[in-house]
Write a protein that holds these residues in place. Structure first.
Motif, PDB file in Angstrom:
ATOM      1  N   VAL A 438       0.833  -1.216   0.000  1.00 46.47           N
ATOM      2  CA  VAL A 438       0.000   0.000   0.000  1.00 46.47           C
ATOM      3  C   VAL A 438       0.860   1.255   0.000  1.00 46.47           C
ATOM      4  O   VAL A 438       0.605   2.206  -0.751  1.00 46.47           O
ATOM      5  CB  VAL A 438      -0.956  -0.018   1.210  1.00 46.47           C
ATOM      6  N   VAL A 439       1.904   1.287   0.838  1.00 47.83           N
ATOM      7  CA  VAL A 439       2.727   2.496   0.945  1.00 47.83           C
ATOM      8  C   VAL A 439       3.877   2.495  -0.050  1.00 47.83           C
ATOM      9  O   VAL A 439       4.531   3.535  -0.243  1.00 47.83           O
ATOM     10  CB  VAL A 439       3.280   2.656   2.378  1.00 47.83           C
ATOM     11  N   GLY A 440       4.146   1.353  -0.693  1.00 41.78           N
ATOM     12  CA  GLY A 440       5.283   1.261  -1.600  1.00 41.78           C
ATOM     13  C   GLY A 440       5.288   2.278  -2.728  1.00 41.78           C
ATOM     14  O   GLY A 440       6.330   2.889  -3.008  1.00 41.78           O
ATOM     15  N   LYS A 525      19.941 -10.086  -9.018  1.00 40.93           N
ATOM     16  CA  LYS A 525      20.849  -9.381  -9.930  1.00 40.93           C
ATOM     17  C   LYS A 525      20.129  -8.244 -10.651  1.00 40.93           C
ATOM     18  O   LYS A 525      20.716  -7.191 -10.900  1.00 40.93           O
ATOM     19  CB  LYS A 525      21.443 -10.367 -10.925  1.00 40.93           C
ATOM     20  N   LEU A 526      18.877  -8.461 -10.989  1.00 40.73           N
ATOM     21  CA  LEU A 526      18.101  -7.382 -11.583  1.00 40.73           C
ATOM     22  C   LEU A 526      17.954  -6.221 -10.610  1.00 40.73           C
ATOM     23  O   LEU A 526      18.033  -5.050 -10.997  1.00 40.73           O
ATOM     24  CB  LEU A 526      16.718  -7.892 -12.001  1.00 40.73           C
ATOM     25  N   LEU A 527      17.741  -6.548  -9.344  1.00 34.89           N
ATOM     26  CA  LEU A 527      17.603  -5.496  -8.338  1.00 34.89           C
ATOM     27  C   LEU A 527      18.904  -4.727  -8.180  1.00 34.89           C
ATOM     28  O   LEU A 527      18.910  -3.488  -8.083  1.00 34.89           O
ATOM     29  CB  LEU A 527      17.187  -6.120  -7.007  1.00 34.89           C
ATOM     30  N   THR A 528      20.027  -5.447  -8.177  1.00 31.89           N
ATOM     31  CA  THR A 528      21.317  -4.782  -8.080  1.00 31.89           C
ATOM     32  C   THR A 528      21.575  -3.907  -9.298  1.00 31.89           C
ATOM     33  O   THR A 528      22.097  -2.799  -9.182  1.00 31.89           O
ATOM     34  CB  THR A 528      22.442  -5.826  -7.946  1.00 31.89           C
ATOM     35  N   GLY A 529      21.209  -4.405 -10.481  1.00 40.71           N
ATOM     36  CA  GLY A 529      21.359  -3.588 -11.676  1.00 40.71           C
ATOM     37  C   GLY A 529      20.492  -2.352 -11.649  1.00 40.71           C
ATOM     38  O   GLY A 529      20.890  -1.282 -12.132  1.00 40.71           O
ATOM     39  N   THR A 530      19.324  -2.463 -11.052  1.00 39.30           N
ATOM     40  CA  THR A 530      18.444  -1.298 -10.926  1.00 39.30           C
ATOM     41  C   THR A 530      19.093  -0.218 -10.085  1.00 39.30           C
ATOM     42  O   THR A 530      19.027   0.973 -10.408  1.00 39.30           O
ATOM     43  CB  THR A 530      17.111  -1.732 -10.296  1.00 39.30           C
ATOM     44  N   GLU A 534      20.477   2.471 -13.243  1.00 42.96           N
ATOM     45  CA  GLU A 534      19.040   2.594 -13.467  1.00 42.96           C
ATOM     46  C   GLU A 534      18.708   3.088 -14.864  1.00 42.96           C
ATOM     47  O   GLU A 534      17.769   2.610 -15.500  1.00 42.96           O
ATOM     48  CB  GLU A 534      18.434   3.535 -12.424  1.00 42.96           C
ATOM     49  N   ALA A 535      19.491   4.040 -15.378  1.00 43.77           N
ATOM     50  CA  ALA A 535      19.210   4.579 -16.707  1.00 43.77           C
ATOM     51  C   ALA A 535      19.333   3.494 -17.767  1.00 43.77           C
ATOM     52  O   ALA A 535      18.502   3.389 -18.682  1.00 43.77           O
ATOM     53  CB  ALA A 535      20.157   5.741 -17.014  1.00 43.77           C
ATOM     54  N   ARG A 536      20.372   2.660 -17.672  1.00 42.65           N
ATOM     55  CA  ARG A 536      20.549   1.583 -18.634  1.00 42.65           C
ATOM     56  C   ARG A 536      19.436   0.553 -18.516  1.00 42.65           C
ATOM     57  O   ARG A 536      18.980  -0.008 -19.519  1.00 42.65           O
ATOM     58  CB  ARG A 536      21.910   0.914 -18.420  1.00 42.65           C
ATOM     59  N   MET A 537      19.004   0.278 -17.287  1.00 39.23           N
ATOM     60  CA  MET A 537      17.911  -0.667 -17.093  1.00 39.23           C
ATOM     61  C   MET A 537      16.625  -0.161 -17.735  1.00 39.23           C
ATOM     62  O   MET A 537      15.915  -0.913 -18.414  1.00 39.23           O
ATOM     63  CB  MET A 537      17.694  -0.905 -15.600  1.00 39.23           C
ATOM     64  N   ARG A 538      16.334   1.102 -17.541  1.00 38.25           N
ATOM     65  CA  ARG A 538      15.126   1.669 -18.145  1.00 38.25           C
ATOM     66  C   ARG A 538      15.236   1.680 -19.662  1.00 38.25           C
ATOM     67  O   ARG A 538      14.272   1.382 -20.378  1.00 38.25           O
ATOM     68  CB  ARG A 538      14.895   3.083 -17.618  1.00 38.25           C
ATOM     69  N   ALA A 539      16.423   2.054 -20.162  1.00 31.84           N
ATOM     70  CA  ALA A 539      16.605   2.124 -21.610  1.00 31.84           C
ATOM     71  C   ALA A 539      16.485   0.753 -22.263  1.00 31.84           C
ATOM     72  O   ALA A 539      16.080   0.642 -23.422  1.00 31.84           O
ATOM     73  CB  ALA A 539      17.964   2.747 -21.933  1.00 31.84           C
ATOM     74  N   GLY A 545      10.361   0.343 -11.782  1.00 30.99           N
ATOM     75  CA  GLY A 545       9.414   0.595 -10.696  1.00 30.99           C
ATOM     76  C   GLY A 545       8.816  -0.688 -10.148  1.00 30.99           C
ATOM     77  O   GLY A 545       8.622  -0.832  -8.933  1.00 30.99           O
ATOM     78  N   ARG A 546       8.545  -1.638 -11.035  1.00 24.66           N
ATOM     79  CA  ARG A 546       7.972  -2.912 -10.583  1.00 24.66           C
ATOM     80  C   ARG A 546       8.982  -3.684  -9.745  1.00 24.66           C
ATOM     81  O   ARG A 546       8.637  -4.283  -8.723  1.00 24.66           O
ATOM     82  CB  ARG A 546       7.538  -3.739 -11.788  1.00 24.66           C
ATOM     83  N   TYR A 547      10.243  -3.684 -10.176  1.00 20.49           N
ATOM     84  CA  TYR A 547      11.273  -4.369  -9.396  1.00 20.49           C
ATOM     85  C   TYR A 547      11.379  -3.779  -7.989  1.00 20.49           C
ATOM     86  O   TYR A 547      11.471  -4.505  -6.992  1.00 20.49           O
ATOM     87  CB  TYR A 547      12.631  -4.242 -10.085  1.00 20.49           C
ATOM     88  N   LEU A 548      11.395  -2.448  -7.912  1.00 21.16           N
ATOM     89  CA  LEU A 548      11.532  -1.801  -6.608  1.00 21.16           C
ATOM     90  C   LEU A 548      10.322  -2.065  -5.725  1.00 21.16           C
ATOM     91  O   LEU A 548      10.454  -2.239  -4.507  1.00 21.16           O
ATOM     92  CB  LEU A 548      11.742  -0.298  -6.793  1.00 21.16           C
ATOM     93  N   LEU A 549       9.132  -2.091  -6.329  1.00 23.20           N
ATOM     94  CA  LEU A 549       7.931  -2.354  -5.538  1.00 23.20           C
ATOM     95  C   LEU A 549       7.953  -3.774  -4.979  1.00 23.20           C
ATOM     96  O   LEU A 549       7.611  -4.001  -3.809  1.00 23.20           O
ATOM     97  CB  LEU A 549       6.681  -2.145  -6.391  1.00 23.20           C
ATOM     98  N   VAL A 550       8.365  -4.743  -5.806  1.00 22.08           N
ATOM     99  CA  VAL A 550       8.459  -6.121  -5.320  1.00 22.08           C
ATOM    100  C   VAL A 550       9.479  -6.219  -4.186  1.00 22.08           C
ATOM    101  O   VAL A 550       9.260  -6.900  -3.177  1.00 22.08           O
ATOM    102  CB  VAL A 550       8.828  -7.065  -6.477  1.00 22.08           C
ATOM    103  N   ALA A 551      10.616  -5.533  -4.350  1.00 19.02           N
ATOM    104  CA  ALA A 551      11.621  -5.530  -3.282  1.00 19.02           C
ATOM    105  C   ALA A 551      11.066  -4.902  -2.017  1.00 19.02           C
ATOM    106  O   ALA A 551      11.319  -5.387  -0.898  1.00 19.02           O
ATOM    107  CB  ALA A 551      12.865  -4.780  -3.740  1.00 19.02           C
TER     108      ALA A 551
END
Length: 702
Positions: A438-440, A525-530, A534-539, A545-551
């Motif tokens: 909810v607060v994520g 590893k995806l979380l660490t890459g985020t 972050e710019a390369r991950m988005r590109a 955002g979904r990765y961070l919310l799951v974390a």
């Protein structure tokens, strides 16, 4: 008119209270906006002035003047000392500053209590002001009206100094372009010291003059700090008059709001703070080049190790990772599938720690075993902070919110007859995960210091709910007397300390093992890459955002498990167990261990509990002092944490993801890892390099 007449006194009280907060918040805003110091000891500077003024007050004008001069001078000197203390952390980011200043606040608060006593001191004002006047048919204290006038004059004087004088121009230049200021012959370092000294003087003067309004006593510094942070967030750092308006608004909520809407008043301030921060983060793009914060160089321990390594003969460290070596030629296929030397080396600390934890009941007395169980609960909270701070790049001061959800869920489940341990763990983790979901969305968009402030607001809002929702939480009295937890179906309730500890250890081992599996999986590893790119991950098309919310949800569930264990081990629950101090302790545990070290977080939690409850037992009344010293020593001596002592900075999960020489909170500028600084001399060539950003398929780029 009848409504105004009914609430006139609270409204005027709100103005006086707000102007007091303005004087304090102006110093906090000056320190953060100009000197770049996130000063969590600012409330302690107010307390210095308040205690000094109260001690010297004798009901005469001379006593008031003497107290004002002494309190302002003492806080000014403390502010200048704070400048010297934070100077080595100039490029370490705001997390290191926050931990250092919080530690200094603990030390200063303990010393004030030792010097002035633990009771709230009475304040005597001059006899002329110690009376009341008639205000529209109501009697009102004359001193508060006088304070309103003094605060308005001080605001006008401060605005004139900042906007119309050469001193104010130098202060503005130090914030906007320190290089240009240095080119004009002025020392940015001297301006930095002067700004923090002036901020301390403002807080000290506010403490002396505001002592009749917010008196010196236990909890004064924390209360003033929290309200000042709300004022700074609402008013921003751009305009002194915006801070003025925000302070008056906060004062009105604290006084008029209590009389008009008492059920909503406890939530309004931090709800407004969180809303403003979230809205600001929505209009700002997330950091694109990664959001790591790194120290400017190796700490004292790393430098000493480097010198010893340079003088003593020894084998040269390999320049490649051992776990990337080819398979064993000439061996059967099943041999090549066995864990390599690197895997065993990474798992060795965890196995050693597990062996020690299993042997503790045979080595310790009942009280120490109980402390060890509490350390495991706090350790799970610290591991959840590691997931967010070290891996996701979201430094948090509010992880006690899902921790509290899990704790109160377990207490209420037990009270309702659901005493089965596994059921309590699962349901508490689920409740905490739902809360985190909810607060994520309010957290994952922001970066750096904004994340710290948003999570702080969420934690304080949760604390307000805990104090108000007495039917569920017991309010300030807490919960006690619920049935003991059963470890297995059909078993008896656990009452012995050894039984509770073994249960907590079993749950903690399972929770940590699952956490390590996830962090070392492709998802980790995806979380660490985020966090790292972050710019390369988005590109490359990754839903960051979904990765961070799951974390965030996973970390919340882990914190909920820790809260459940705490209730089971302690057999009681109070608001202090889930307050801001526990959040700071969890963050300190992460810094002690290393921001990406799961094992380090557990060790840090154990060290904190041992310092707070075991070592302090031999020196009663000085627990905050010892913890403050631990805060300060950790920030200075272990910039990379205990994981940095192993040379690579890798965490217990075997994955660091940071360049050599990096640690700390994400989201703050001036990181050597992003400014092209060379690697430290004690780092190998390839071993400590961060992993490249994964491709859309989730595999590392070549």
């Amino acid at each position: 008119m009848e409504l105004l007449d009914a609430h006139l006194v609270p409204a005027v009280d709100g103005v006086a209270f707000g102007l007091l907060l303005f004087v304090v918040a102006a110093g906090l805003s000056l320190a953060f906006g100009t000197a770049g110091v996130l000063n969590l000891s600012h409330g302690m500077l107010y307390a210095i002035g308040a205690y000094t003024g109260a001690e010297l007050s004798d009901g005469t004008w001379g006593g008031l003047a003497l107290g004002l001069a002494a309190g302002t001078a003492a806080a000014c000197v403390a502010g200048a000392g704070l400048s010297a203390a934070t100077a080595p952390l100039a490029r370490r980011g705001h997390l290191a500053q926050a931990l250092l200043t919080f530690g200094l606040a603990l030390i200063g608060g303990d010393l004030l209590i030792q010097f002035f006593g633990a009771d709230e001191l009475p304040v005597r004002v001059p006899e002329v002001l110690d009376s009341s006047v008639t205000l529209l048919g109501h009697r009102y204290p004359a001193y508060r009206l006088c304070f309103i006038v003094m605060a308005v004059l001080l605001a006008a004087f401060g605005t004139w100094v900042l906007t119309r004088t050469r001193m104010g121009a130098a202060v503005r230049a130090a914030a906007d372009d320190p290089q240009m200021l240095a080119a004009t012959g002025h020392s940015p370092r001297a301006v930095h010291t002067g700004v923090l000294a002036a901020a301390g003087a403002l807080a000290g003067a506010a403490g002396v003059l505001g002592a009749p309004i917010i008196g010196p006593g236990p909890g004064t510094s924390e209360n003033v700090l929290m309200l000042s942070l709300v004022v700074v967030v609402l008013g921003g750092l751009r305009s002194l008059w915006a801070t003025f308006a925000a302070a008056v608004a906060v004062g009105e909520v604290q006084t008029l709001g209590v009389s008009v809407a008492p059920e909503l008043a406890p939530y309004l301030l931090f709800a407004a703070m969180a809303a403003v921060l979230v809205l600001r983060s929505r209009f700002a793009e997330p950091a694109g080049a990664g959001h790591g914060s790194e120290p400017s160089g190796p700490g004292p321990v790393a430098r000493l190790r480097g010198r010893l390594a340079g003088r003593l003969p020894g084998p040269k460290r390999p320049s490649v990772r051992l776990d990337r070596l080819p398979g064993r030629k000439g061996s059967p296929e099943w041999v090549n599938r066995l864990p390599g030397r690197a895997a065993w080396w990474q798992a060795a600390p965890l196995l050693v720690l597990l062996g020690v934890l299993v042997a503790l009941p045979a080595l310790l007395d009942a009280y120490s075993i109980s402390l060890a169980g509490s350390a495991l609960a706090l350790g799970l909270l610290a591991v959840s902070v590691t997931v967010l701070t070290g891996y996701a790049g979201l430094p948090t001061l509010g992880q006690t919110a899902p921790f509290a959800v899990g704790a109160y869920a377990t207490a209420n489940l037990a009270d309702a007859g659901w005493t089965m341990g596994p059921v309590q763990i699962v349901l508490s983790a689920l409740a905490a995960a739902v809360f985190a979901a909810v607060v994520g969305p309010a957290v994952i968009r922001a970066r750096g210091t904004t994340v710290l402030m948003i999570t702080l607001a969420i934690g304080e809002l949760t604390g307000a709910v805990v104090n108000q929702l007495k039917s569920v939480t017991g309010g300030a009295d807490g919960l006690v007397g619920f049935p003991a937890t059963q470890a297995l179906w059909g078993g008896e309730g656990m009452l012995e300390e050894s039984e509770l500890y073994n249960y907590a250890l079993a749950v903690a081992v399972v929770a940590v093992a699952l956490t390590l599996l996830v962090l070392r999986s492709p998802a980790g590893k995806l979380l660490t890459g985020t966090r790292g790119a972050e710019a390369r991950m988005r590109a490359s098309g990754h839903p960051v955002g979904r990765y961070l919310l799951v974390a965030h949800i996973g970390a919340g569930a882990l914190a909920g498990v820790g809260g459940s264990l705490m209730v089971t081990v302690q057999q009681y629950l109070s608001p202090a167990d889930v307050g801001f101090e526990i959040a700071a302790f969890a963050l300190l545990a992460v810094v002690i261990g290393g921001t990406t070290s799961v094992i380090g977080a557990l060790l840090g939690a154990g060290l904190i509990v041992a310092t707070r409850d075991w070592v302090a037992g031999s020196w009663p009344g000085h627990g905050p002092l010892l913890l403050g010293v631990l805060f300060v020593a950790t920030v200075y001596v272990l910039p990379r944490g205990l994981a940095g002592l192993r040379g690579g900075g890798s965490g217990g999960g075997g994955q660091s993801g940071r360049p050599s020489g990096t640690t700390g909170a994400p989201g703050t500028p001036g990181a050597p890892g992003t400014s092209g600084e060379p690697k430290t001399s004690d780092a190998p060539d390839v071993q400590d390099q961060p992993p490249p950003a994964p491709t859309p398929a989730g595999k590392a780029s070549p």
